[in-house]
Design a protein around this motif. Sequence first.
Motif, mmCIF file in Angstrom:
data_model
loop_
_atom_site.group_PDB
_atom_site.id
_atom_site.type_symbol
_atom_site.label_atom_id
_atom_site.label_comp_id
_atom_site.label_asym_id
_atom_site.label_seq_id
_atom_site.Cartn_x
_atom_site.Cartn_y
_atom_site.Cartn_z
ATOM 1 N N ALA A 172 0.744 -0.937 -0.423
ATOM 2 C CA ALA A 172 0.136 0.286 0.498
ATOM 3 C C ALA A 172 0.991 1.321 -0.036
ATOM 4 O O ALA A 172 1.568 1.119 0.485
ATOM 5 N N LYS A 173 0.651 2.481 -0.748
ATOM 6 C CA LYS A 173 1.366 3.811 0.078
ATOM 7 C C LYS A 173 0.103 4.294 0.916
ATOM 8 O O LYS A 173 -0.889 4.069 1.623
ATOM 9 N N LEU A 174 1.367 4.539 2.081
ATOM 10 C CA LEU A 174 1.498 4.923 3.288
ATOM 11 C C LEU A 174 1.031 7.063 3.489
ATOM 12 O O LEU A 174 2.234 7.766 3.004
ATOM 13 N N PRO A 175 -0.142 7.186 4.184
ATOM 14 C CA PRO A 175 0.075 9.051 4.127
ATOM 15 C C PRO A 175 1.224 9.160 4.906
ATOM 16 O O PRO A 175 1.845 8.215 6.003
ATOM 17 N N PRO A 176 1.318 10.420 5.168
ATOM 18 C CA PRO A 176 0.804 11.577 3.725
ATOM 19 C C PRO A 176 1.563 11.536 2.361
ATOM 20 O O PRO A 176 1.306 11.994 1.807
ATOM 21 N N GLU A 177 3.129 10.786 2.987
ATOM 22 C CA GLU A 177 3.506 11.234 1.278
ATOM 23 C C GLU A 177 3.471 10.362 0.513
ATOM 24 O O GLU A 177 3.965 10.305 -0.752
ATOM 25 N N LEU A 180 -0.726 -2.729 10.328
ATOM 26 C CA LEU A 180 -2.397 -1.815 10.887
ATOM 27 C C LEU A 180 -2.881 -1.243 12.556
ATOM 28 O O LEU A 180 -4.085 -0.184 11.614
ATOM 29 N N ASN A 181 -1.695 -1.587 13.003
ATOM 30 C CA ASN A 181 -2.164 -0.213 14.107
ATOM 31 C C ASN A 181 -2.107 1.173 14.004
ATOM 32 O O ASN A 181 -1.796 2.352 15.210
ATOM 33 N N ASN A 182 -0.654 1.329 12.620
ATOM 34 C CA ASN A 182 -0.259 2.731 12.884
ATOM 35 C C ASN A 182 0.806 2.861 13.395
ATOM 36 O O ASN A 182 1.197 3.870 13.985
ATOM 37 N N ASN A 183 1.250 1.589 14.897
ATOM 38 C CA ASN A 183 2.544 2.041 15.558
ATOM 39 C C ASN A 183 3.267 1.199 15.206
ATOM 40 O O ASN A 183 3.886 0.368 14.922
ATOM 41 N N ASP A 184 4.622 1.768 14.563
ATOM 42 C CA ASP A 184 5.687 1.444 14.106
ATOM 43 C C ASP A 184 6.833 0.360 15.076
ATOM 44 O O ASP A 184 7.127 -0.119 15.063
ATOM 45 N N GLU A 185 6.677 1.080 16.612
ATOM 46 C CA GLU A 185 7.380 0.455 17.817
ATOM 47 C C GLU A 185 6.702 -0.742 18.229
ATOM 48 O O GLU A 185 7.006 -1.222 19.033
ATOM 49 N N SER A 216 -8.200 -2.742 14.029
ATOM 50 C CA SER A 216 -6.965 -2.074 13.032
ATOM 51 C C SER A 216 -7.394 -2.357 11.829
ATOM 52 O O SER A 216 -6.598 -1.011 10.280
ATOM 53 N N TYR A 217 -6.958 -3.285 10.751
ATOM 54 C CA TYR A 217 -7.426 -3.518 9.136
ATOM 55 C C TYR A 217 -8.787 -2.559 8.620
ATOM 56 O O TYR A 217 -7.898 -2.070 7.498
ATOM 57 N N PHE A 218 -9.744 -2.238 9.370
ATOM 58 C CA PHE A 218 -10.591 -2.295 8.450
ATOM 59 C C PHE A 218 -10.196 -0.076 8.762
ATOM 60 O O PHE A 218 -10.379 0.629 7.996
ATOM 61 N N GLN A 219 -9.261 0.283 9.751
ATOM 62 C CA GLN A 219 -9.268 1.547 9.730
ATOM 63 C C GLN A 219 -8.063 1.825 8.851
ATOM 64 O O GLN A 219 -7.870 2.925 8.036
ATOM 65 N N SER A 220 -7.110 0.496 8.599
ATOM 66 C CA SER A 220 -5.953 0.807 7.407
ATOM 67 C C SER A 220 -7.013 1.008 6.565
ATOM 68 O O SER A 220 -6.750 1.368 4.775
ATOM 69 N N LEU A 221 -7.713 0.330 6.482
ATOM 70 C CA LEU A 221 -8.362 0.785 4.861
ATOM 71 C C LEU A 221 -8.740 1.603 4.071
ATOM 72 O O LEU A 221 -8.950 1.903 3.089
ATOM 73 N N ARG A 222 -9.213 2.463 5.575
ATOM 74 C CA ARG A 222 -10.587 4.040 5.621
ATOM 75 C C ARG A 222 -8.445 5.250 5.188
ATOM 76 O O ARG A 222 -9.407 5.702 5.292
ATOM 77 N N THR A 223 -7.388 3.918 4.838
ATOM 78 C CA THR A 223 -6.699 5.742 5.611
ATOM 79 C C THR A 223 -5.152 5.110 4.351
ATOM 80 O O THR A 223 -4.520 6.567 4.274
#
Length: 503
Positions: free
Chosen positions: A309-314, A323-328, A341-348
């Motif tokens: 996938a392409k990740l926001p913002p760049e 999927l939870n947008n937490n690299d740590e 987290s899967y459903f949230q990623s689909l939206r972003t």
Amino acid sequence: MSLSGASERSVPATKIEITVSCRNLLDLDTFSKSDPMVVLYTQSRASQEWREFGRTEVIDNTLNPDFVRKFVLDYFFEEKQNLRFDVYNVDSKTNISKPDIATMQLCANKLDKKDFFGKSDPFLVFYRSNEDGTFTICHKTEVVKNTLNPVWQPFSIPVRALCNGDYDRTVKIDVYDWDRDGSHDFIGEFTTSYRELSKAQNQFTVYEVLNPRKKCKKKKYVNSGTVTLLSFSVDSEFTFVDYIKGGTQLNFTVAIDFTASNGNPLQPTSLHYMSPYQLSAYAMALKAVGEIIQDYDSDKLFPAYGFGAKLPPEGRISHQFPLNNNDEDPNCVGIEGVLESYFQSLRTVQLYGPTYFAPVINQVARAAAKISDGSQYYVLLIITDGVISDMTQTKEAIVSASSLPMSIIIVGVGPAMFEAMEELDGDDVRVSSRGRYAERDIVQFVPFRDYVDRSGNQVLSMARLAKDVLAEIPEQLLSYMRTRDIQPRPPANSSPTPAPEQP
């Protein structure tokens, strides 16, 4: 043995209870009577191999036990379901009794050439003779590609499957040339027995491979090659349950395909479509497998990733984003947390590509490599629409991971043919990379469409999928433990299990 049944509406089967009693057992103890226990085995329809289903309690000092623990099985009227009951006398000093397992290695020399553009792709099929003159398959070896002089990896067979208690019972071994379409060519056969095989503990044993048809037609026919038994050993067999009771944890990681070939998630035709009325194929596969595996993981924290996938913002393309947008800390709490987290990623994120498996396989492999004492076993679930772009790197990653406490489940969703996925599933031909073969078969692939209930019952679809997709995990865990000579810890061991390394 008595049977009682109670139907369940949620599954297309009847539950039956099997109660076991024994009479006039042999007395195997010197100063008292036997301490019997019964182990129930069920037979796989596909491979015809026997797998332990469960065991009764041990009853001390009796030759006529009436066991309290019952076996509860699914009964299918339309299927032949073979069961086997083995009775053991349990040593009271250890309170443990294990069926014996034979581990052996064979090679062959100068087998007949069967392939027009190559040599042969040989594999062996073991059969045990029965009292009525028929034969029962008890093992199939791996396929070794393009050689007349194959060396097969060591493999294990339960002693009971080989001889059924009679050490002189005939064991027939057929040699075949593997063909992709399933029309395998017969090379030849030879016979032996468990007693004869066991002699290889001290010496090599060479068998002539004979093809009866060739022998009748050709006067100068000698043989179709030879097979040599290089090694043979017998050890006690531990079960998957023994390791779980001893504290082994299954660490579950999820990786979901976010490439554009899945279709726009806002459109009903997308494999990721978030319908308010039913789960997508991706969500069903995740829920089906995860809800079973999570019961073997004490902390219920699951690393979950997306790829392609392409990740926001760049708009950076990622092949391994949490999927939870937490690299740590990529952990999600329970399967419901993974789904959220899967459903949230689909939206972003923006579905893009290409499809790379190797990064996430290597990520989990790095965690698995840090703990090799048998306390942790890693299971990676990859859900994909089947279009893979890094086949060479993925094969290399699988070969490297095959020596680690790790299994990979791949669920294919959508209408693709999945030829590449079938190649990664090493049931027939072991995965190889740059001349190096996988140490174990660690990949299980299934296409989700084969399990979809025609009436639209999602619960039934998920139950069918979970049953097949998880069927190989226990044996894959056992194969790792056997190759590393790791025995299960005693259930009474109260020492804490080390925390798992997170991918």
